[in-house]
Write a protein that holds these residues in place. Sequence first.
Motif, PDB file in Angstrom:
ATOM      1  N   GLY A  15       0.705  -1.542  -0.221  1.00  0.00           N
ATOM      2  CA  GLY A  15       0.090  -0.433   0.392  1.00  0.00           C
ATOM      3  C   GLY A  15       1.232   1.276   0.383  1.00  0.00           C
ATOM      4  N   ILE A  16       0.092   2.669   0.887  1.00  0.00           N
ATOM      5  CA  ILE A  16       1.324   3.720   0.226  1.00  0.00           C
ATOM      6  C   ILE A  16       2.120   3.860   1.409  1.00  0.00           C
ATOM      7  CG2 ILE A  16      -0.727   5.390   0.808  1.00  0.00           C
ATOM      8  CD1 ILE A  16      -0.527   7.476  -0.968  1.00  0.00           C
ATOM      9  N   VAL A  17       1.866   3.433   2.637  1.00  0.00           N
ATOM     10  CA  VAL A  17       2.928   3.945   3.590  1.00  0.00           C
ATOM     11  C   VAL A  17       3.813   2.780   3.195  1.00  0.00           C
ATOM     12  CG1 VAL A  17       3.011   3.382   6.025  1.00  0.00           C
ATOM     13  CG2 VAL A  17       1.222   4.407   4.696  1.00  0.00           C
ATOM     14  N   GLY A  18       3.681   1.003   2.946  1.00  0.00           N
ATOM     15  CA  GLY A  18       4.880   0.323   2.972  1.00  0.00           C
ATOM     16  C   GLY A  18       5.523   1.075   1.203  1.00  0.00           C
ATOM     17  N   LEU A  19       4.930   1.371  -0.179  1.00  0.00           N
ATOM     18  CA  LEU A  19       5.746   2.122  -0.733  1.00  0.00           C
ATOM     19  C   LEU A  19       6.265   2.977  -0.504  1.00  0.00           C
ATOM     20  CD1 LEU A  19       2.877   1.310  -3.560  1.00  0.00           C
ATOM     21  CD2 LEU A  19       5.691  -0.285  -3.256  1.00  0.00           C
ATOM     22  N   SER A  20       5.756   3.682   0.448  1.00  0.00           N
ATOM     23  CA  SER A  20       6.978   5.307   0.720  1.00  0.00           C
ATOM     24  C   SER A  20       7.586   4.699   1.420  1.00  0.00           C
ATOM     25  CB  SER A  20       5.686   5.871   1.824  1.00  0.00           C
ATOM     26  OG  SER A  20       6.003   7.301   1.572  1.00  0.00           O
ATOM     27  N   THR A  21       7.567   3.758   1.782  1.00  0.00           N
ATOM     28  CA  THR A  21       8.434   3.360   3.309  1.00  0.00           C
ATOM     29  C   THR A  21       9.453   2.328   2.128  1.00  0.00           C
ATOM     30  OG1 THR A  21       6.805   3.267   4.963  1.00  0.00           O
ATOM     31  CG2 THR A  21       9.338   1.945   5.262  1.00  0.00           C
ATOM     32  N   ALA A  22       9.544   1.982   1.180  1.00  0.00           N
ATOM     33  CA  ALA A  22      10.957   1.326   0.453  1.00  0.00           C
ATOM     34  C   ALA A  22      11.334   2.744  -0.102  1.00  0.00           C
ATOM     35  CB  ALA A  22      10.036   0.747  -0.301  1.00  0.00           C
ATOM     36  N   TYR A  23      10.686   3.750  -1.160  1.00  0.00           N
ATOM     37  CA  TYR A  23      11.829   4.631  -1.066  1.00  0.00           C
ATOM     38  C   TYR A  23      12.417   4.960  -0.942  1.00  0.00           C
ATOM     39  CZ  TYR A  23      12.451   9.034  -3.814  1.00  0.00           C
ATOM     40  OH  TYR A  23      12.530   9.854  -4.571  1.00  0.00           O
ATOM     41  N   ALA A  24      11.938   6.131   0.849  1.00  0.00           N
ATOM     42  CA  ALA A  24      12.599   6.100   1.457  1.00  0.00           C
ATOM     43  C   ALA A  24      13.207   5.510   2.413  1.00  0.00           C
ATOM     44  CB  ALA A  24      11.669   6.667   2.720  1.00  0.00           C
ATOM     45  N   LEU A  25      13.621   4.455   2.314  1.00  0.00           N
ATOM     46  CA  LEU A  25      15.125   3.648   2.458  1.00  0.00           C
ATOM     47  C   LEU A  25      16.054   3.771   1.390  1.00  0.00           C
ATOM     48  CD1 LEU A  25      13.160   0.210   4.122  1.00  0.00           C
ATOM     49  CD2 LEU A  25      15.146   1.796   5.267  1.00  0.00           C
ATOM     50  N   THR A  26      15.659   3.763   0.431  1.00  0.00           N
ATOM     51  CA  THR A  26      16.379   4.010  -0.808  1.00  0.00           C
ATOM     52  C   THR A  26      17.304   5.548  -0.667  1.00  0.00           C
ATOM     53  OG1 THR A  26      15.129   4.858  -2.454  1.00  0.00           O
ATOM     54  CG2 THR A  26      15.135   2.375  -2.498  1.00  0.00           C
ATOM     55  N   GLN A  27      16.455   6.677  -0.396  1.00  0.00           N
ATOM     56  CA  GLN A  27      17.014   7.299  -0.180  1.00  0.00           C
ATOM     57  C   GLN A  27      18.131   7.976   0.441  1.00  0.00           C
ATOM     58  OE1 GLN A  27      16.579   9.421  -3.113  1.00  0.00           O
ATOM     59  NE2 GLN A  27      15.593   7.673  -3.815  1.00  0.00           N
ATOM     60  N   ALA A  28      17.653   7.294   2.112  1.00  0.00           N
ATOM     61  CA  ALA A  28      18.002   7.121   3.252  1.00  0.00           C
ATOM     62  C   ALA A  28      19.279   6.449   3.220  1.00  0.00           C
ATOM     63  CB  ALA A  28      16.825   6.700   4.871  1.00  0.00           C
ATOM     64  N   ALA A  29      19.090   5.002   2.623  1.00  0.00           N
ATOM     65  CA  ALA A  29      20.713   5.081   2.633  1.00  0.00           C
ATOM     66  C   ALA A  29      20.782   3.881   1.357  1.00  0.00           C
ATOM     67  CB  ALA A  29      20.834   3.480   3.697  1.00  0.00           C
ATOM     68  N   PRO A  30      21.108   5.287   0.250  1.00  0.00           N
ATOM     69  CA  PRO A  30      21.689   4.948  -0.554  1.00  0.00           C
ATOM     70  C   PRO A  30      22.271   3.186  -1.085  1.00  0.00           C
ATOM     71  CG  PRO A  30      22.242   7.032  -0.939  1.00  0.00           C
ATOM     72  CD  PRO A  30      21.943   6.433   0.277  1.00  0.00           C
ATOM     73  N   GLY A  31      21.959   2.334  -1.550  1.00  0.00           N
ATOM     74  CA  GLY A  31      23.068   1.224  -1.678  1.00  0.00           C
ATOM     75  C   GLY A  31      22.238  -0.257  -0.914  1.00  0.00           C
ATOM     76  N   THR A  32      21.331   0.606   0.296  1.00  0.00           N
ATOM     77  CA  THR A  32      19.874  -0.476   0.975  1.00  0.00           C
ATOM     78  C   THR A  32      18.990  -1.552  -0.752  1.00  0.00           C
ATOM     79  OG1 THR A  32      19.827   0.825   2.460  1.00  0.00           O
ATOM     80  CG2 THR A  32      18.426  -0.740   2.111  1.00  0.00           C
ATOM     81  N   ARG A  33      19.440  -2.837   0.124  1.00  0.00           N
ATOM     82  CA  ARG A  33      18.488  -3.739  -0.507  1.00  0.00           C
ATOM     83  C   ARG A  33      17.112  -3.816  -0.401  1.00  0.00           C
ATOM     84  NH1 ARG A  33      20.675  -7.491  -3.489  1.00  0.00           N
ATOM     85  NH2 ARG A  33      18.485  -8.404  -3.985  1.00  0.00           N
ATOM     86  N   VAL A  34      15.923  -3.320  -0.736  1.00  0.00           N
ATOM     87  CA  VAL A  34      14.506  -3.176  -0.496  1.00  0.00           C
ATOM     88  C   VAL A  34      13.850  -4.331  -0.794  1.00  0.00           C
ATOM     89  CG1 VAL A  34      12.948  -1.742   0.210  1.00  0.00           C
ATOM     90  CG2 VAL A  34      15.680  -1.204   0.809  1.00  0.00           C
ATOM     91  N   VAL A  35      13.193  -4.937  -0.645  1.00  0.00           N
ATOM     92  CA  VAL A  35      12.288  -5.571  -1.375  1.00  0.00           C
ATOM     93  C   VAL A  35      10.515  -5.672  -0.873  1.00  0.00           C
ATOM     94  CG1 VAL A  35      11.431  -8.334  -1.954  1.00  0.00           C
ATOM     95  CG2 VAL A  35      13.581  -7.870  -2.073  1.00  0.00           C
ATOM     96  N   VAL A  36       9.669  -5.291  -1.383  1.00  0.00           N
ATOM     97  CA  VAL A  36       8.802  -5.182  -0.638  1.00  0.00           C
ATOM     98  C   VAL A  36       7.812  -6.640  -0.903  1.00  0.00           C
ATOM     99  CG1 VAL A  36       6.072  -4.020  -0.959  1.00  0.00           C
ATOM    100  CG2 VAL A  36       8.505  -2.599  -1.137  1.00  0.00           C
ATOM    101  N   LEU A  37       7.058  -7.230  -0.573  1.00  0.00           N
ATOM    102  CA  LEU A  37       5.927  -7.938  -0.384  1.00  0.00           C
ATOM    103  C   LEU A  37       4.456  -7.771   0.379  1.00  0.00           C
ATOM    104  CD1 LEU A  37       8.061 -11.066   1.643  1.00  0.00           C
ATOM    105  CD2 LEU A  37       8.258 -10.394  -0.525  1.00  0.00           C
ATOM    106  N   GLU A  38       3.784  -7.928  -1.893  1.00  0.00           N
ATOM    107  CA  GLU A  38       2.845  -7.772  -1.627  1.00  0.00           C
ATOM    108  C   GLU A  38       1.884  -9.112  -1.838  1.00  0.00           C
ATOM    109  OE1 GLU A  38      -1.446  -6.703  -1.758  1.00  0.00           O
ATOM    110  OE2 GLU A  38       0.134  -5.185  -1.163  1.00  0.00           O
ATOM    111  N   LYS A  39       0.816  -9.133  -1.172  1.00  0.00           N
ATOM    112  CA  LYS A  39       0.677 -10.340  -1.405  1.00  0.00           C
ATOM    113  C   LYS A  39      -0.614 -10.365  -2.292  1.00  0.00           C
ATOM    114  CE  LYS A  39      -4.310  -9.737   1.445  1.00  0.00           C
ATOM    115  NZ  LYS A  39      -5.044 -10.007   0.675  1.00  0.00           N
ATOM    116  N   GLU A  40      -0.924  -8.757  -3.319  1.00  0.00           N
ATOM    117  CA  GLU A  40      -2.336  -9.274  -4.530  1.00  0.00           C
ATOM    118  C   GLU A  40      -1.214  -8.931  -5.395  1.00  0.00           C
ATOM    119  OE1 GLU A  40      -5.414  -9.369  -3.559  1.00  0.00           O
ATOM    120  OE2 GLU A  40      -5.534  -8.831  -1.666  1.00  0.00           O
ATOM    121  N   ALA A  41      -2.820  -9.144  -6.767  1.00  0.00           N
ATOM    122  CA  ALA A  41      -1.692  -8.908  -7.821  1.00  0.00           C
ATOM    123  C   ALA A  41      -0.959  -7.749  -8.236  1.00  0.00           C
ATOM    124  CB  ALA A  41      -2.383  -9.817  -8.762  1.00  0.00           C
ATOM    125  N   ARG A  42      -1.399  -7.306  -7.487  1.00  0.00           N
ATOM    126  CA  ARG A  42      -0.598  -5.244  -8.280  1.00  0.00           C
ATOM    127  C   ARG A  42      -1.147  -4.519  -6.398  1.00  0.00           C
ATOM    128  NH1 ARG A  42      -5.872  -5.208 -10.452  1.00  0.00           N
ATOM    129  NH2 ARG A  42      -7.422  -3.237  -9.438  1.00  0.00           N
TER     130      ARG A  42
END
Length: 404
Positions: A15-42
């Motif tokens: 959802g929007i909070v999970g995706l915002s967190t994933a993006y923020a992690l890539t900005q706060a610590a560049p090079g951090t490997r982030v994977v989002v797991l979403e149970k739905e098809a999109r």
Amino acid sequence: MSAAHDCDVLVIGGGIVGLSTAYALTQAAPGTRVVVLEKEARTARHQTGRNSGVIHSGIYYRQGSLKARFAAEGAAELIRFCAAHEVPYERTGKLIVATDRSELPRLHALAQRGREHGIPLRELGPAQIAEYEPSVAGLAALRIDTTGICDFRAVAGALAGLAEAAGASVRCGAEVTAIDRRAGRGVAVRTADGTLSRARALVNCAGLHCDRIARLAGDDPGMRIVPFRGEYHDLVPARAELVRGLVYPVPDPAFPFLGVHLTRGVDGGVHVGPNAVAALAREGYDWRTLRPYDLAGVLGYPGSWRIARRHWRYGAGELRRSLSRSAFTATVRRLLPEVTAGDLRPARAGVRAQAVLRDGTLADDFLIQESPHTVHVLNAPSPAATASLPIGREIAGRVVRAMR
């Protein structure tokens, strides 16, 4: 990253909070490997994609709360984000309207709270209300010019694209079924297809299922998600001109819902609602959807019965409006007297993931819990979508500090 880990951070929930967190992690610590797991098809299938699309000002929230802080910061940032990434949005302004003299003290209290938050607003009388919304009836109102509307599904899509461009991965169809938190070594997560993913840290942004994910991780969340369905109607296109922007009633401070309001969407249609009723499933978007496991979880939780005892009159009114078109129409007519039942047609419903504490208290603020290698987002109510960018940074900051 250690060879023992497939990535640095696993985020559960697209959802929007999970995706915002994933993006923020890539900005706060560049090079951090982030994977989002979403149970739905999109992504953005549930709360993010099933709301009224309102960019909230933060006027309702108590001073010092995370909601007040994040809403004020997030609203301005979200508008800039929409403009920069070609996401549909519009500054419509908003009226909070008192239709009965008994509501006037609460309206004045809201005005005071808004000023304490630094929100620019004006107090209006009936003639001034008509200048903004000629078809709306009211004794007095607050006008807030800084609010608006946007397409939150498109915001979520833009965040997913930015996160992936920065190196994150978004995996849909990945329902989490098991979590093994190994002392000193991080977290291992298994999904329904048997895939095992190992990470240094885990972020639980699972929304409607966040408490279950917390228990899978071995943590006691101290709360339970009790789902409330928000039922909407739309004005038929020929009557959409009755509403120009956003029109809200004065909320009841004893309950966390804002009441039936009128919202002109980015598509030009006018959404009316929501009416809030207990859902029979966590993803129960209509009365036909009943999942015994979900329902048993609510009925077996002491906090649910304490809510029922405390708010049964309010709940009975919501139930009556759910089952009776005329009762729902009568509520709408308090704000919009010209409306008839024939002007309203049922629209897509949403389900709110309401965190309820054991004593029956409805969690009103964001609820974020930290434990070894893990951050749980256990309550992200409205205005979570409005405040998604600063919330994502807050969660990402906690994760980065934990990994260090």
